[in-house]
Design a protein around this motif. Structure first.
Motif: not given
Length: 289
Positions: A103-104, A106-111, A115, A215-216, A219
């Motif tokens: 999750f970290m 994924e959120d890091g790549t999104r930031y 997105p 980012p996903t 998954n």
């Protein structure tokens, strides 16, 4: 109809190649370190985004070569700082750690990259179909299959012909004995983890050229990769490779006749294998899932 079946079989083979690359890395880490790495899909995304950022400076081929190596270096650091502390403990701890790490990432790549879906540019000559009759047979798709085969061949060569590979294989069977014989197990686990992450990074670069960047991106490949390990057999790298290709092709063929079941068939295959042969198709005797 024949062309449609061929399209889905070939597409399934490509997806199966992604599953195989991911699953081989997962299996190597699991066999030697006992770590169920749920962050493996996140490392795939890191490889893909690093390639995207490097392409304007060193081109597609340079990014293809460099991004997986940089991803592996990040994996080495993660193992040394985080994963190493959990060896010898209940596997649940490493599972929870890597689950949170996923999750970290994924959120890091999104930031960092946003997105929205980003296009990953490949050379024009690779994007062109090789035949007007088989429009789906592009140079890039063939290149991916060939590169995966070469990579897998090189991996098995390393594991069977080099001192590091022989130590990894021996450690997967009996790490305690390998340690008693004077091998530095900490370094061995670290290098093995980095090699597994390298495969995820390479799969990420290849997937980005076909699926685009989001980012996903990892998954969608992580769970089928675990299924590939189960179908092929825990502890068997050839089995993991076979499992990845089988579930990819099965999913592609099912999409022709029952599109809504193209994902479910993967888990149906896993259930059947577990019922008939609990240790997997090529699983080692005594290692039952």
């Amino acid at each position: 109809m024949t062309q449609l079946i061929l399209f889905n079989v070939f597409n399934g083979l490509i997806i199966g190649a992604f599953y195989a690359l991911m699953a081989l890395g997962l299996s190597m880490i699991l066999n030697l370190s006992g770590v169920i790495n749920f962050a493996h899909g996140g490392f795939l995304a890191i490889g893909a985004y690093l390639a995207y950022s490097l392409t304007p400076y060193i081109g597609f081929w340079g990014a293809l070569a460099v991004a997986p190596i940089l991803t592996a270096i990040i994996g080495l650091l993660v193992e040394r700082v985080l994963i190493r502390r959990l060896y010898g403990r209940d596997p649940l701890y490493s599972l929870l750690l890597t689950f949170g790490l996923a999750f970290m990432i994924e959120d890091g790549t999104r930031y960092l990259w946003g997105p929205e879906t980003l296009p990953f540019t490949i050379p024009d000559w690779l994007a062109s179909p090789l035949s007007s009759d088989f429009f789906f047979l592009t140079g890039y798709r063939v290149f991916m299959v060939v590169l995966v085969l070469v990579t897998v061949g090189a991996l098995f060569l390393v594991l069977n012909r080099t001192r590091l590979g022989i130590r990894i294989r021996a450690g997967s069977d009996d790490l305690e004995t390998v340690s008693v014989l004077g091998v530095n197990v900490r370094i061995l686990r670290n290098l093995n983890f980095g090699l597994g992450i390298y495969l995820a990074g390479l799969a990420g670069v290849l997937a980005a050229g076909m699926l685009g960047l989001q980012p996903t991106i990892g998954n969608e490949l992580i769970m089928p990769s675990f299924v590939a390990i189960i179908v092929g057999g825990l502890g068997s790298l050839p089995g993991t490779l076979l499992g990845g290709l089988l579930i990819g092709v099965a999913s592609g063929v099912t999409a022709v006749f029952f599109p809504s079941a193209s994902e479910a068939v993967i888990y149906v295959m896993m259930g059947l294998v577990l019922l008939i042969r609990p240790r997997g198709l090529l699983g080692e005797e005594g290692r039952v899932l």
